[in-house]
Design a protein around this motif. Structure first.
Motif, mmCIF file in Angstrom:
data_model
loop_
_atom_site.group_PDB
_atom_site.id
_atom_site.type_symbol
_atom_site.label_atom_id
_atom_site.label_comp_id
_atom_site.label_asym_id
_atom_site.label_seq_id
_atom_site.Cartn_x
_atom_site.Cartn_y
_atom_site.Cartn_z
ATOM 1 N N TRP B 22 0.923 -1.138 -0.009
ATOM 2 C CA TRP B 22 -0.154 -0.013 0.039
ATOM 3 C C TRP B 22 0.868 1.270 0.214
ATOM 4 N N PHE B 23 1.887 1.047 0.870
ATOM 5 C CA PHE B 23 2.843 2.246 0.994
ATOM 6 C C PHE B 23 3.488 2.854 -0.258
ATOM 7 N N LEU B 24 3.957 1.537 -1.029
ATOM 8 C CA LEU B 24 4.696 1.863 -2.317
ATOM 9 C C LEU B 24 3.677 2.262 -3.329
ATOM 10 N N ALA B 25 2.492 1.683 -3.239
ATOM 11 C CA ALA B 25 1.514 2.031 -4.464
ATOM 12 C C ALA B 25 1.171 3.643 -4.173
ATOM 13 N N THR B 26 1.057 3.983 -3.020
ATOM 14 C CA THR B 26 0.613 5.523 -2.742
ATOM 15 C C THR B 26 1.646 6.369 -2.851
ATOM 16 N N ILE B 27 2.868 6.161 -2.652
ATOM 17 C CA ILE B 27 4.422 6.866 -3.149
ATOM 18 C C ILE B 27 4.309 6.968 -4.659
#
Lengths: 203, 360
Positions: B22-27
């Protein structure tokens, strides 16, 4: 995990900036720290699931009220040494307020520890599916309608009061007459002349 | 429902735990918006100068790159290589913080802008309030710059900006309330979807966009003019009126801190164009609710509308003389505020009549 981290981050920043609000020597810095505190309080509201309150906090307090504070404070010429001279005089009142606030916190925490109140129980339970704008709207316009309208009236009276107190007729101002300005046409204002050399124009 | 949910799934498929995916996708989602936006800002500055030049019968930037296309990048490089000058009497921290605030605020609003059906970084239910909150923060970048510069022209400019932005935010708020009442939601995607198919029963095909609604069309005009004032574009550019205030709040700025103002200002202009398009002109929907038009991706319709509004912004800048300050305040408080309040009243009255009927 990330909620806990965010909570402690926001809470710590709120407390630190609240402390800096009263500690900073420069009044503009104090207002800026206050804004920082508002902003992080909005973050705390978001974590609590009250996104509507959070947005209102930013729009109303940060976006409007604090701008006016800043506006006024920037134009004041405050001598802080003079202000600090009053600290001793008001120390007793300040201490009394601090004691009262501290006692309230102790009582609140004590009552919570004793299990006297259940925080999960609400006066007006809402289901988790309703967005909180809808939930607040439904309550405000039904159950708390009278209180809501009364609050509105109080604000209206305050607004009228502020205008009445600051309004004064001044005779020495030049008012813009918008209607006349708009009605004015080029043929009333401009004259085409073709003066001969050395003659100039009659005004 | 967000665009980057499939991306989160993809990262999970590669074996990352959900949190990291989720973190990577958001970034990546943020970068996918912010980087093209920066490019768009560079190009839109070029477009602005070209339109302005054409209206003044000049040629505009035409030296750097083909047709002068690289002009903005050359300017960027120039500013980047300049020395950052901080006036000795300035409040250093706030002086450097101010352009950062302007720039950040100009970027964060894009998180809730829907680029296509479901293509939005953060599809929150208080989307429009978030927009209002973020745009009300924009004034700080300017006030702080004016105050921290410790110089009189920037300070006058800051005071003007504060009064101007607060005044116009009031009428913008009422305009947004009218739109929200009509759509029944603060979510920007829901507001776009609510504009689908006006008058389909009379015309056969519906028209997409609130502008065709007689109760909202005047609000579209008020919003367009208020957005000019909110972004401090001509004819409301009193905060940087060069004949009175040198360059306004930017007077003491140089190099990258100046560039941040520049970028932030144009990012705000594009944002306001996007909001005009999204709130009143159907956002990512094609202008007419006719099936073949839906083959064109929604994002292209949105871009076309943004460009149209940007053209209008440039057009106004090139043709309308600057307002006097009292005229600006009169327009905001005595004309737009009562008008938008009246239309909130009309819209809510109409909706109550539709849903509840006339009171007995």
């Amino acid at each position: 995990m990330i909620q806990v981290l965010a909570f402690y981050l926001f809470a710590a920043v709120v407390i630190a900036s609240a402390a800096l609000t009263i500690l900073s020597r420069n009044p503009v810095h104090a207002v800026l720290w206050l804004i920082m505190a508002f902003f992080n309080a909005a973050g705390l509201m978001l974590l609590a699931g009250a996104e509507f309150i959070a947005m209102l906090l930013v729009i109303v307090y940060v976006g409007a009220v604090a701008v006016l504070f800043l506006f006024v404070v920037m134009m004041l010429d405050i001598d802080f040494a003079e202000l600090r001279a009053g600290v001793v005089r008001y120390a007793a009142v300040g201490a009394a307020l601090a004691v009262a606030l501290a006692a309230e916190i102790v009582i609140a925490v004590g009552a919570w520890q004793a299990g006297g109140l259940s925080l999960g129980r609400r006066l007006a339970p809402v289901d988790a599916e309703t967005p909180n704008i809808e939930a607040i709207g439904k309550l405000l316009y039904s159950r708390y309608l009278l209180a809501f309208e009364a609050a509105g009236l109080v604000l209206l009276v305050a607004m009228i009061g502020a205008i009445v107190l600051t309004h004064r007729q001044r005779g020495d101002v030049h008012r813009q007459k918008v209607g006349r300005q708009v009605r004015r046409r080029a043929k009333d204002a401009v004259r085409k002349t073709n003066p001969t050399v050395g003659q100039g124009v009659e005004l | 429902m967000s665009a980057y949910l499939p991306m989160t799934d993809a990262f999970e498929w590669f074996g990352l735990p959900y949190g990291w995916a989720w973190f990577l996708a958001t970034i990546i989602g943020i970068l996918l918006i912010a980087l093209p936006l920066m490019l768009a800002v560079a190009m839109i500055i070029y477009v602005d100068r070209k339109i302005w030049a054409a209206m003044a019968l000049r040629r505009g930037p035409n030296v750097v790159g083909p047709w002068g296309l690289l002009q903005s990048f050359a300017d960027g490089l120039k500013v980047f290589l300049q020395e950052t000058i901080i006036p000795s009497a300035a409040n250093k921290i706030l002086f450097l913080l101010a352009p950062i605030i302007t720039f950040t605020v100009a970027l964060i609003v894009w998180a809730v802008v829907p680029f296509d059906a479901g293509v939005v970084l953060s599809d929150i239910n208080v989307g429009l309030l978030y927009v209002l909150a973020a745009s009300s923060l924009g004034v700080y970048g300017i006030i702080l710059a004016g105050w921290a510069s410790n110089s009189k022209y920037p300070f006058y400019s800051a005071i003007r900006a504060a009064a101007q932005m607060v005044s116009y935010e009031v009428s913008i708020g009422f305009v947004l309330i009218a739109v929200v009442l009509w759509a029944g939601s603060f979510n920007l995607s829901a507001i776009v979807e609510a504009q689908r198919g006006y008058y389909a029963e009379f015309l056969g095909v519906g028209i997409n966009g609130n502008f065709i609604n007689p109760l909202l069309f005047p609000m579209a005009i008020v919003f367009f003019i208020s957005s000019l004032a909110e972004t401090q574009r001509a004819p409301f550019d009193l905060t940087e009126a060069e004949s009175e205030l040198v360059a306004g709040y930017q007077t003491e700025y140089s190099s990258m801190s100046f560039a941040l103002y520049w970028l932030g200002e144009y990012a705000n202009v594009i944002l306001m164009c996007t909001l005009n398009a999204t709130l009143f002109w159907g956002g990512y929907l094609p202008p007419i609710d006719w099936a073949p038009l839906y083959y064109v991706p929604g994002i292209l319709w949105l871009f076309a509308k943004i460009l149209f509004f940007f053209f209008c912004f440039s057009w106004v800048k090139a043709t309308v003389p600057r307002y006097r300050y009292d005229q600006l305040m009169r327009l905001g408080w005595k004309i737009f505020l009562p008008l938008s309040l009246f239309f909130v009243f009309l819209v809510s009255g109409f909706l109550m009549w539709q849903r509840v009927g006339l009171p007995a």
